[in-house]
Design a protein around this motif. Structure first.
Motif, PDB file in Angstrom:
ATOM      1  N   TYR A  89       2.364   3.014  10.026  1.00 45.69           N
ATOM      2  CA  TYR A  89       2.081   1.711   9.420  1.00 45.69           C
ATOM      3  C   TYR A  89       2.926   1.496   8.166  1.00 45.69           C
ATOM      4  CZ  TYR A  89      -2.139   1.716  12.359  1.00 45.69           C
ATOM      5  OH  TYR A  89      -3.012   1.757  13.418  1.00 45.69           O
ATOM      6  N   TYR A  90       3.074   2.545   7.372  1.00 49.68           N
ATOM      7  CA  TYR A  90       3.851   2.426   6.141  1.00 49.68           C
ATOM      8  C   TYR A  90       5.304   2.091   6.450  1.00 49.68           C
ATOM      9  CZ  TYR A  90       6.131   3.692   1.762  1.00 49.68           C
ATOM     10  OH  TYR A  90       6.904   3.662   0.622  1.00 49.68           O
ATOM     11  N   ARG A  91       5.876   2.765   7.432  1.00 45.30           N
ATOM     12  CA  ARG A  91       7.291   2.565   7.732  1.00 45.30           C
ATOM     13  C   ARG A  91       7.548   1.177   8.339  1.00 45.30           C
ATOM     14  NH1 ARG A  91      10.786   6.354   7.268  1.00 45.30           N
ATOM     15  NH2 ARG A  91      12.142   5.501   8.897  1.00 45.30           N
ATOM     16  N   VAL A  92       6.712   0.775   9.296  1.00 42.63           N
ATOM     17  CA  VAL A  92       6.982  -0.513   9.933  1.00 42.63           C
ATOM     18  C   VAL A  92       6.718  -1.669   8.965  1.00 42.63           C
ATOM     19  CG1 VAL A  92       6.592   0.348  12.260  1.00 42.63           C
ATOM     20  CG2 VAL A  92       4.673  -0.670  11.003  1.00 42.63           C
ATOM     21  N   ALA A  93       5.860  -1.444   7.972  1.00 43.58           N
ATOM     22  CA  ALA A  93       5.655  -2.482   6.957  1.00 43.58           C
ATOM     23  C   ALA A  93       6.949  -2.749   6.186  1.00 43.58           C
ATOM     24  CB  ALA A  93       4.548  -2.072   5.986  1.00 43.58           C
ATOM     25  N   VAL A 136      -2.569   6.782   4.931  1.00 43.60           N
ATOM     26  CA  VAL A 136      -2.931   7.996   5.661  1.00 43.60           C
ATOM     27  C   VAL A 136      -4.387   8.359   5.398  1.00 43.60           C
ATOM     28  CG1 VAL A 136      -2.484  10.472   5.884  1.00 43.60           C
ATOM     29  CG2 VAL A 136      -0.577   8.870   5.733  1.00 43.60           C
ATOM     30  N   GLN A 137      -4.836   8.159   4.173  1.00 45.94           N
ATOM     31  CA  GLN A 137      -6.224   8.459   3.836  1.00 45.94           C
ATOM     32  C   GLN A 137      -7.191   7.610   4.654  1.00 45.94           C
ATOM     33  OE1 GLN A 137      -7.194   7.882  -0.296  1.00 45.94           O
ATOM     34  NE2 GLN A 137      -9.387   8.133   0.020  1.00 45.94           N
ATOM     35  N   HIS A 138      -6.847   6.335   4.841  1.00 52.79           N
ATOM     36  CA  HIS A 138      -7.748   5.422   5.541  1.00 52.79           C
ATOM     37  C   HIS A 138      -7.589   5.468   7.060  1.00 52.79           C
ATOM     38  CE1 HIS A 138      -9.592   3.380   2.153  1.00 52.79           C
ATOM     39  NE2 HIS A 138      -8.414   3.278   1.566  1.00 52.79           N
ATOM     40  N   PHE A 139      -6.370   5.770   7.548  1.00 52.87           N
ATOM     41  CA  PHE A 139      -6.116   5.628   8.981  1.00 52.87           C
ATOM     42  C   PHE A 139      -5.597   6.890   9.655  1.00 52.87           C
ATOM     43  CE2 PHE A 139      -5.520   1.461   6.964  1.00 52.87           C
ATOM     44  CZ  PHE A 139      -6.479   0.729   7.648  1.00 52.87           C
ATOM     45  N   GLY A 140      -5.502   7.993   8.906  1.00 50.28           N
ATOM     46  CA  GLY A 140      -5.026   9.232   9.506  1.00 50.28           C
ATOM     47  C   GLY A 140      -3.520   9.244   9.651  1.00 50.28           C
ATOM     48  N   LYS A 141      -3.020  10.067  10.586  1.00 46.59           N
ATOM     49  CA  LYS A 141      -1.579  10.256  10.729  1.00 46.59           C
ATOM     50  C   LYS A 141      -0.833   8.973  11.058  1.00 46.59           C
ATOM     51  CE  LYS A 141      -1.767  15.114  12.132  1.00 46.59           C
ATOM     52  NZ  LYS A 141      -1.448  16.092  13.216  1.00 46.59           N
ATOM     53  N   ARG A 150       0.819  -1.206   0.000  1.00 44.43           N
ATOM     54  CA  ARG A 150       0.000   0.000   0.000  1.00 44.43           C
ATOM     55  C   ARG A 150       0.856   1.260   0.000  1.00 44.43           C
ATOM     56  NH1 ARG A 150      -5.636  -0.464   0.159  1.00 44.43           N
ATOM     57  NH2 ARG A 150      -6.095  -2.701   0.006  1.00 44.43           N
ATOM     58  N   ALA A 151       0.413   2.243  -0.754  1.00 46.68           N
ATOM     59  CA  ALA A 151       1.101   3.526  -0.782  1.00 46.68           C
ATOM     60  C   ALA A 151       0.903   4.248   0.546  1.00 46.68           C
ATOM     61  CB  ALA A 151       0.570   4.385  -1.926  1.00 46.68           C
ATOM     62  N   GLU A 152       1.881   5.036   0.918  1.00 46.60           N
ATOM     63  CA  GLU A 152       1.791   5.771   2.185  1.00 46.60           C
ATOM     64  C   GLU A 152       0.568   6.691   2.201  1.00 46.60           C
ATOM     65  OE1 GLU A 152       4.678   8.375   5.168  1.00 46.60           O
ATOM     66  OE2 GLU A 152       5.377   7.790   3.170  1.00 46.60           O
ATOM     67  N   ALA A 153       0.323   7.376   1.116  1.00 48.14           N
ATOM     68  CA  ALA A 153      -0.822   8.289   1.044  1.00 48.14           C
ATOM     69  C   ALA A 153      -2.135   7.541   1.215  1.00 48.14           C
ATOM     70  CB  ALA A 153      -0.806   9.036  -0.294  1.00 48.14           C
ATOM     71  N   ASP A 154      -2.185   6.324   0.696  1.00 47.13           N
ATOM     72  CA  ASP A 154      -3.384   5.504   0.824  1.00 47.13           C
ATOM     73  C   ASP A 154      -3.638   5.143   2.293  1.00 47.13           C
ATOM     74  OD1 ASP A 154      -5.569   3.916  -0.042  1.00 47.13           O
ATOM     75  OD2 ASP A 154      -4.307   2.129   0.060  1.00 47.13           O
TER      76      ASP A 154
END
Length: 364
Positions: A222-226, A212-217, A206-210
């Motif tokens: 989530y993006y980084r730990v993935a 953030v759109q679904h889960f906020g800040k 998943r893209a980082e922007a995606d």
């Protein structure tokens, strides 16, 4: 490259009780209120966990699952004293110790008091020192950042020691079920699965922007730990702005007695953390999340700071009942609006000073 150890005591409260009372050893035991007191499980021994018993479970359900279950009253002063012993051991190895609660902490041993280059050797020594000093076991995770160390410590409980090397991080994270990610609770995991995210490998796509759109800040995290990345330092001087605890429930709670019992378990954890952090606060906030994801919060602010000695559970129950009464809910309504999560947070914190004898409410 950092060398981080996450140490997590094994079934801490229950293990202390089994250590101090030989008649409890090898038997299913929980720390918490009894069924007739509408209590809840604060901690469960590994013998009790074999019956599917876990923290925040209403005591009556725990007893149904294991009729021979032993109930022990919490002794927070004892747990705090043992925690201080453990903290002292940590500081023999490094000054970079970040406690998370009475029973777990991060240690940065990149540079350490022994000059030992191997974090695994240090983790093994720390575990041995804890056992010889307290007669309790701990599990440790070793890796290059806090997220991976935290995930590693839960892999081989109890009395485990797990290393995740940098070259292993990608495969390890990819194979993790999304529910196992630190920082992803039951409700968020359900939302992720609805979006087709079931594992770390799915999350990585998943893209980082995606996110953030679904889960906020928190989507940034989530993006980084993935990717197995986490640049948060171990902070021994972390200043808290708030302190709290929450519990998700499966199955959902549909009975008022079960809700108040579960709230007791949450309040007990908040009190324990207040004692450990030696702080008090001015604003108590109750969070209720329903199965349909609707969430409400109710707050009460006090002129004088409240702490571990205060009737936090009583005030939390009052806020919960006031919320339910305002909706004019009947017992049948509870079943139609099941509760998925309860949480309590104390904010506007300050260090513990002399007790105040007057506690006046400003607002509800």
């Amino acid at each position: 490259m950092r060398k981080i150890i996450h140490v997590d005591m094994d079934a801490f409260y229950a293990s202390v009780e089994q250590r101090d009372f030989p008649q409890y050893r090898g038997k299913p035991l929980v720390v918490g209120g009894r069924p007739e007191q509408r209590g809840a499980v604060a901690a469960a021994s590994y013998e009790a966990r074999q019956y599917g018993i876990h923290s925040a479970m209403p005591a009556r359900i725990a007893q149904q699952r294991c009729p021979d279950l032993i109930f022990a009253r919490p002794r927070f002063e004892v747990y705090k004293a043992v925690s201080q012993q453990i903290r002292s051991i940590f500081h023999h190895y490094t000054d970079l110790v970040e406690p998370l609660s009475l029973d777990e902490a991060y240690l940065d041993v990149t540079t350490n008091a022994l000059g030992e280059p191997s974090a695994v050797v240090l983790a093994r020594a720390i575990k041995a020192d804890i056992h010889s000093t307290t007669q309790l076991t701990a599990s440790a995770g070793v890796s290059v950042n806090k997220f991976l160390a935290k995930m590693a410590s839960g892999q081989n409980k109890p009395d485990g020691l797990t290393l995740i090397l940098p070259e292993q991080a990608e495969a390890f994270v990819a194979a993790l079920p999304i529910e196992k990610f630190h920082g992803i609770g039951y409700v968020t995991a359900r939302k992720m699965r609805a979006l087709g995210i079931a594992t770390g490998a799915d999350l990585r796509q998943r893209a980082e922007a995606d996110l953030v759109q679904h889960f906020g800040k928190v989507g940034h995290f989530y993006y980084r730990v993935a990717q197995g990345q986490d640049d948060r330092p171990v902070n021994p001087n972390r200043i808290r702005k708030s302190l709290g605890a929450e519990r998700s429930f499966s199955p959902n709670l549909t009975d008022l007695a079960d809700m108040t019992a579960a709230l007791g378990s949450v309040a007990a954890e908040v009190i324990s953390r207040l004692q450990e952090q030696r702080c008090r606060g001015h604003t108590l906030t109750l969070k209720v999340k329903y199965a349909n994801y609707r969430q409400i919060t109710r707050s009460r602010t006090f002129v004088a700071a409240i702490g571990a000695e205060s009737p936090i559970l009583l005030w939390a129950e009052e806020m919960l009942l006031a919320h339910l009464d305002a909706q004019r809910l009947t017992p049948e309504d509870y079943r139609n609006q099941p509760v998925r999560l309860l949480g309590l947070t104390l904010s506007n914190l300050e260090p513990t000073g002399e007790p105040d004898h007057v506690q006046l409410s400003l607002e509800v």
